[in-house]
Design an enzyme around this catalytic site. Structure first.
Site, short mmCIF file in Angstrom:
data_model
loop_
_atom_site.label_atom_id
_atom_site.label_comp_id
_atom_site.label_asym_id
_atom_site.label_seq_id
_atom_site.Cartn_x
_atom_site.Cartn_y
_atom_site.Cartn_z
N HIS A 1 -92.63 17.15 -55.82
CA HIS A 1 -93.03 18.30 -56.64
C HIS A 1 -92.99 19.58 -55.82
O HIS A 1 -92.98 19.56 -54.58
CB HIS A 1 -94.43 18.10 -57.24
CG HIS A 1 -95.55 18.05 -56.25
ND1 HIS A 1 -96.14 19.19 -55.72
CD2 HIS A 1 -96.21 17.01 -55.69
CE1 HIS A 1 -97.10 18.86 -54.89
NE2 HIS A 1 -97.16 17.53 -54.84
N CYS B 1 -97.84 12.80 -51.76
CA CYS B 1 -96.61 13.23 -52.43
C CYS B 1 -95.66 13.90 -51.44
O CYS B 1 -96.02 14.18 -50.30
CB CYS B 1 -96.94 14.21 -53.56
SG CYS B 1 -97.71 13.42 -54.99
#
Length: 420
Positions: free
Chosen positions: A107, A121
């Site tokens: 992301h 992440c």
């Protein structure tokens, strides 16, 4: 197709302006080929590959200590331009591309330092994350490794290739009515009409979604399912061949053992399976399995034989690229291999009976593993009829990982080796 036409045109426009638009990354050009992403935790980098050609690059920030980003083989399960974390205080995760249902994703972020800083992440600079979002589709593979790894071309007899269908025999060609040239004829005559000889042959490569394949060691579930199917063939009733050794299966095994003057313990063991195979003249039980998925759902599985059962397979990822000009009938294609480091825990090695570790840095490590595999012709033919552009094959000792489930491709989590 892994790449949509709309994405190609937008990617080309982005590539032309890459040097000024991205700043933090580099896009080298558009492609119609299936892509894959490789993230290096050591380098804190992300590289998009078309085969072995670099398409785009960027620096990233992976998980910090205590929140390490898992390594392994993943695929994009979900995409959302605007997403907020349901784990970390509703934190914004723009241009989110989910890799696991347990919370790992690619992301955008306004904070992408050149060191691990996330909660697991893979953070990317905003502009690059937006660009990457336009290049990807559901199912696109993402490999995450501690060390920097590269896909390389590989050619091996075991790797699947689409096969062109043979032209129909005259006896199989459709009969079409036509008027007879004989004066005495009053009825139309049916004549076998084939296609014109100069009509170009169509490509043998199937259209539709790519298949995902996993080769690994056979486990207790597969052994039990095999025993259940053979017991059914022998006239015993183990119930549904589901790989679960329930009371009905135990009773059927015990009944078979009594008929063979064996101790009726009702257990599924290697010795039992070997006895069942000999009883039905099936040769030697397979010690491996190949599982096939498509569109994030299981399609079928089949036995496979792995030579040198004491030696670990390692973890290898192969991606298929079709080649319309590979031969005269338009079939064929190329495979690209990437080998990941995978230091198996002692518990897994003991369960599988492995005494020799794999070496991811060994010369031709992927090809050496392919040398050890053999598959029956029926299963090979079934797979080659399904093979499509972007299809993939994972070979690993890890088995069917816990992250593999409903709505996923095969997910392989690798284990980090000692630093040094």
């Amino acid at each position: 197709m892994v790449q949509r036409i709309a994405f190609r045109s937008s990617l080309l426009a982005l590539a032309l302006a890459a040097s000024t638009a991205l700043g933090t990354g580099n896009v080298l050009g558009a492609t119609e080929r299936p892509l894959q992403i490789i993230v290096s935790k050591d380098q804190q980098s992300l590289v998009v590959y078309d085969g072995d050609t670099v398409v785009a690059t960027s620096h990233v920030s992976t998980g910090k200590k205590g929140h390490a980003t898992p390594t392994g083989i993943f695929s994009i399960l979900q995409k959302a331009r605007h997403h907020r974390s349901n784990i970390y205080s509703d934190a914004p995760m723009p241009f989110m591309q989910r890799l696991t249902w347990s919370g790992i994703a690619l992301h955008a972020s306004g904070q992408v330092p050149p060191y691990p800083a996330s909660h697991g992440c893979v953070r990317m600079p905003d502009d690059f994350a937006k660009t990457l979002f336009g290049m990807t589709e559901h199912g696109m593979h993402v490999l995450i490794s501690d060390k920097q790894v590269l896909p390389t071309p590989v050619s091996h007899a075991f790797l699947f290739q689409p096969k062109a269908e043979a032209p129909p025999l005259l006896s199989d060609v459709e009969l079409r009515p036509t008027g007879s040239q004989l004066p005495s004829s009053t009825q139309p005559v049916e004549i076998a009409m084939g296609e014109p000889a100069d009509k170009p042959a169509e490509s043998a490569l199937p259209s539709g979604p790519p298949v995902r394949m996993l080769i690994t060691w056979r486990g207790q579930r597969e052994t039990t399912m095999d025993a259940q199917n053979i017991l059914i063939d022998l006239g015993f009733n183990p119930g549904l061949p589901d790989g679960v050794s329930g009371s009905q299966t135990v009773e059927a095994i015990a009944a078979f053992q009594k008929s063979e003057n064996l101790p009726p313990d009702g257990r599924v063991t290697a010795e039992l399976l070997s006895t069942l195979y000999k009883k039905t003249n099936r040769g030697t039980p397979a010690n491996g399995q190949i599982l096939v998925r498509r569109d994030f759902a299981p399609v079928f599985e089949a036995p496979i034989t792995i030579a040198e059962p004491h030696a670990a397979l390692g973890t290898h990822f192969f991606q298929f690229h079709s080649a319309a000009d590979a031969d005269n009938n338009g079939s064929g294609g190329s495979w690209f291999a990437t080998t990941l480091d995978n230091a198996l825990p002692k518990t897994i090695k003991a369960r599988l009976g492995l005494t020799d570790d794999s070496d991811s840095l060994a010369f031709n490590a992927a090809e050496r593993t392919l040398d050890r595999l053999s598959l029956n012709a029926e299963t090979r033919q079934k797979i080659e009829k399904m093979l499509a552009d972007g299809s993939s094959l994972t070979i690993t000792d890890n088995g069917l990982g816990q992250e593999t489930g409903k709505g996923t491709d095969f997910v392989t989590i690798t284990y980090a080796g000692p630093k040094g």
